[in-house]
Design a protein around this motif. Structure first.
Motif, PDB file in Angstrom:
ATOM      1  N   VAL A 161     -24.417  27.225  -5.026  1.00 14.28           N
ATOM      2  CA  VAL A 161     -24.825  25.984  -5.700  1.00 14.28           C
ATOM      3  C   VAL A 161     -26.330  25.995  -5.914  1.00 14.28           C
ATOM      4  O   VAL A 161     -26.825  25.692  -6.989  1.00 14.28           O
ATOM      5  N   LEU A 162     -27.065  26.391  -4.871  1.00 12.12           N
ATOM      6  CA  LEU A 162     -28.524  26.425  -4.987  1.00 12.12           C
ATOM      7  C   LEU A 162     -28.952  27.423  -6.054  1.00 12.12           C
ATOM      8  O   LEU A 162     -29.842  27.154  -6.860  1.00 12.12           O
ATOM      9  N   GLY A 163     -28.276  28.580  -6.065  1.00 13.46           N
ATOM     10  CA  GLY A 163     -28.602  29.615  -7.039  1.00 13.46           C
ATOM     11  C   GLY A 163     -28.335  29.151  -8.455  1.00 13.46           C
ATOM     12  O   GLY A 163     -29.152  29.349  -9.356  1.00 13.46           O
ATOM     13  N   ALA A 164     -27.187  28.494  -8.656  1.00 14.05           N
ATOM     14  CA  ALA A 164     -26.800  28.031  -9.996  1.00 14.05           C
ATOM     15  C   ALA A 164     -27.788  26.994 -10.505  1.00 14.05           C
ATOM     16  O   ALA A 164     -28.178  27.016 -11.673  1.00 14.05           O
ATOM     17  N   LEU A 199     -18.065  20.093 -14.083  1.00 18.81           N
ATOM     18  CA  LEU A 199     -19.283  20.821 -14.421  1.00 18.81           C
ATOM     19  C   LEU A 199     -20.436  19.853 -14.593  1.00 18.81           C
ATOM     20  O   LEU A 199     -20.256  18.712 -15.010  1.00 18.81           O
ATOM     21  N   GLY A 200     -21.605  20.328 -14.313  1.00 14.70           N
ATOM     22  CA  GLY A 200     -22.792  19.494 -14.498  1.00 14.70           C
ATOM     23  C   GLY A 200     -24.001  20.250 -14.030  1.00 14.70           C
ATOM     24  O   GLY A 200     -23.906  21.391 -13.568  1.00 14.70           O
ATOM     25  N   SER A 201     -25.154  19.630 -14.164  1.00 12.27           N
ATOM     26  CA  SER A 201     -26.359  20.258 -13.622  1.00 12.27           C
ATOM     27  C   SER A 201     -27.361  19.169 -13.283  1.00 12.27           C
ATOM     28  O   SER A 201     -27.139  17.999 -13.545  1.00 12.27           O
ATOM     29  N   GLY A 202     -28.447  19.580 -12.703  1.00 14.55           N
ATOM     30  CA  GLY A 202     -29.462  18.613 -12.292  1.00 14.55           C
ATOM     31  C   GLY A 202     -29.432  18.405 -10.789  1.00 14.55           C
ATOM     32  O   GLY A 202     -28.464  18.742 -10.126  1.00 14.55           O
ATOM     33  N   LEU A 203     -30.508  17.853 -10.276  1.00  8.88           N
ATOM     34  CA  LEU A 203     -30.647  17.706  -8.829  1.00  8.88           C
ATOM     35  C   LEU A 203     -29.600  16.762  -8.248  1.00  8.88           C
ATOM     36  O   LEU A 203     -29.106  16.963  -7.141  1.00  8.88           O
ATOM     37  N   GLN A 204     -29.260  15.723  -9.040  1.00  8.88           N
ATOM     38  CA  GLN A 204     -28.267  14.766  -8.542  1.00  8.88           C
ATOM     39  C   GLN A 204     -26.903  15.426  -8.388  1.00  8.88           C
ATOM     40  O   GLN A 204     -26.210  15.221  -7.400  1.00  8.88           O
ATOM     41  N   HIS A 205     -26.554  16.217  -9.384  1.00 12.23           N
ATOM     42  CA  HIS A 205     -25.293  16.944  -9.350  1.00 12.23           C
ATOM     43  C   HIS A 205     -25.274  17.910  -8.171  1.00 12.23           C
ATOM     44  O   HIS A 205     -24.282  18.010  -7.457  1.00 12.23           O
ATOM     45  N   GLN A 206     -26.394  18.579  -7.965  1.00 16.26           N
ATOM     46  CA  GLN A 206     -26.508  19.522  -6.846  1.00 16.26           C
ATOM     47  C   GLN A 206     -26.293  18.791  -5.528  1.00 16.26           C
ATOM     48  O   GLN A 206     -25.539  19.254  -4.666  1.00 16.26           O
ATOM     49  N   ALA A 207     -26.948  17.617  -5.387  1.00 19.85           N
ATOM     50  CA  ALA A 207     -26.816  16.847  -4.148  1.00 19.85           C
ATOM     51  C   ALA A 207     -25.365  16.438  -3.926  1.00 19.85           C
ATOM     52  O   ALA A 207     -24.859  16.488  -2.803  1.00 19.85           O
ATOM     53  N   LEU A 208     -24.688  16.058  -5.018  1.00 15.11           N
ATOM     54  CA  LEU A 208     -23.285  15.641  -4.920  1.00 15.11           C
ATOM     55  C   LEU A 208     -22.414  16.784  -4.404  1.00 15.11           C
ATOM     56  O   LEU A 208     -21.587  16.607  -3.508  1.00 15.11           O
ATOM     57  N   LEU A 209     -22.646  17.972  -4.970  1.00 15.52           N
ATOM     58  CA  LEU A 209     -21.831  19.125  -4.567  1.00 15.52           C
ATOM     59  C   LEU A 209     -22.118  19.529  -3.127  1.00 15.52           C
ATOM     60  O   LEU A 209     -21.211  19.833  -2.345  1.00 15.52           O
TER      61      LEU A 209
END
Lengths: 340, 153
Positions: free
Chosen positions: A288-291, A309-319
């Motif tokens: 996730v961090l790499g993506a 699918l998604g991107s951005g810091l918020q999406h990362q935090a969610l995952l």
């Protein structure tokens, strides 16, 4: 040891009634405790010796000195108490962190009494197991402090009570308070880069397209396809600075994954078969961090859940949060941590 | 994760200002006992003060073992020649001041610092055993104030 634990348990129960969980605490006579410190006990011992010397030699001056010192200590009690009373402490926030790291807890200190003309001096703040932070607070001002608290494992981590203490002014008396701020934080799994030998070569060869996708950046290969002349709008990250240094021309690196089919990526639970649950979570966390670093769209497929699918810091935090809480009973962490 | 807090006071840095205040405390105590001490003790105490001030100036270091042995044997010789009744008050007070002086050269942590201050209170009180005049009691009070000021940090 067992006795000590039992005592600690009952002490916490008693404390729970006396100073319940709150986000914002104001210190006053009900939640401030006060007692002579170690050096204060030493001071009392000296006073006792002086008093004995004075009575044995029938010396009034020595007895007077003993009482003078006792009155000094007596005055200290009030000074030390005033140095804590009226202080407001509220929890501003806690940054989520990865397992094994320290969580950053932000506290805001302010003065409850707006008429107060005296500041607060040498206040010590500490969570159990974390280093002590000492601050002064000027009157009529607020201050933010950051405490680093060690975490135990992935999932919800509950912090124990915050200790606020002071020895001001002479170090003879210690006033303290133990506050439950209800602080908890989600701790993400520890990110681990996959070492490829654990995935067999045969699996690699018969991998489907999704799996090769994962492999693609597990190997950390930035598939540089070719270079082209710089165009307005190209990201400075992708400029070949080495080439620029060589021949003074701006050239942009074009990566293979910029191709349309590679701009999105599914991170699958099943890609890491053969690993244990915790290892899988750690690997997925790393992915996730790499993506997110590569600015592509990514989603997560877990056995019980699928995140789009998604991107951005918020999406990362969610995952990451989903990974942290995977198969965790609500309100518990993997190891340690006191559910309250 | 430990369950308990440390309830101790954090070890504050022994700044040169703090150490200097200790030097002043020592000076006031020696002044208080000036008329009672034999001349070799005065020499010894001034030697200690010179050494201390040089440690503060970072010129010298704390005495080594050989120096300590020589100084202590010299002091013992003086002590045994001076006093015949070792267990009476005067030699005991002298002994206390010797101990305080030697401790002054070796301050490593907060505990040493506090020990010297507490000993100082006791030594001040011992002055009143010999003399309860107005002058010596007000000097004693002054020394008490100076010693208490060294507790502030």
């Amino acid at each position: 040891m067992a006795l000590r634990r039992m005592y600690h348990h009952y002490y916490l129960q008693w404390l729970k009634k006396r100073s319940p969980v709150k986000m914002k605490h104001t210190l006053f006579r009900k939640n401030i405790f006060i007692f002579p410190s170690l050096s204060g006990l030493g001071f009392l011992f000296v006073i006792t010796l002086l008093w004995l010397l004075g009575t044995n030699y029938e010396n009034n001056l020595i007895i007077a000195l003993a009482f003078l010192l006792l009155s000094l200590m007596h005055t200290c009690i009030f000074y030390t108490y005033v140095n804590l009373s009226g202080l407001s402490i509220d929890l501003q926030g806690i940054e989520p962190c990865f397992a094994g790291e320290q969580a950053k807890v932000t506290l805001r200190l302010s003065c409850h009494d707006t008429q107060r003309y005296k500041g607060y001096f040498t206040l010590n703040f500490q969570f159990p197991g974390s280093p002590m932070v000492t601050v002064d607070l000027l009157p009529q001002q607020a201050q933010t402090i950051v405490l680093l608290v060690p975490t135990s494992g992935r999932g919800w981590n509950y912090f124990q009570r915050l200790s606020v203490s002071t020895f001001y002014p002479l170090g003879l008396i210690r006033a303290w308070s133990r506050l439950d701020l209800g602080a908890k934080v989600v701790v993400y799994p520890h990110p681990v880069g996959v070492d490829l030998p654990t995935l067999k070569a045969s699996e690699l060869s018969e991998s489907n397209s999704k799996q090769s996708d994962v492999m693609h950046y597990l190997e950390e290969v930035d598939d540089l396809s070719h270079l082209r002349a710089y165009q307005y709008g190209d990201s400075p990250r992708h400029i070949a600075w080495k080439a620029y240094a060589k021949n003074q021309r701006l050239v942009t690196k074009v990566y293979e994954y910029y191709g349309e089919n590679k701009r999105q990526q599914w991170l699958n639970w099943d890609d890491f078969s053969g690993l244990s649950i915790e290892q899988r979570l750690s690997c997925l966390c790393h992915c996730v961090l790499g993506a997110e670093k590569k600015h592509i769209k990514y989603g997560l497929r877990l056995p019980n859940k699928e995140l789009p699918l998604g991107s951005g810091l918020q999406h990362q935090a969610l995952l990451l949060r989903e990974l942290a809480l995977y198969q965790m009973p609500a309100g518990e962490s993997l190891e340690g941590g006191l559910p309250q | 994760v430990s369950l308990m807090f440390s309830t101790r006071q954090p070890d504050f840095p022994l700044t040169s200002a703090l150490l200097f205040s200790l030097f002043i405390v020592y000076g006031s105590i020696i002044t208080l006992h000036f008329s009672l001490l034999p001349f070799w003790m005065l020499l010894f105490c001034s030697g200690i003060m010179v050494w201390r001030i040089n440690i503060l100036r970072q010129q010298w270091r704390a005495p080594e073992r050989l120096v300590k042995i020589v100084v202590i044997s010299l002091i013992s010789v003086g002590f045994f020649l001076e006093y015949t009744d070792w267990l009476s008050v005067k030699p005991m007070v002298t002994l206390l001041i010797i101990a305080l002086s030697l401790k002054l050269l070796e301050i490593r942590c907060r505990r040493d610092y506090l020990l010297i201050i507490f000993l100082s209170y006791f030594v001040i009180a011992c002055r009143f055993l010999f003399d309860q005049s107005v002058i010596s009691s007000s000097l004693g009070l002054l020394a008490t104030v100076i010693t208490t000021a060294a507790l502030l940090h």
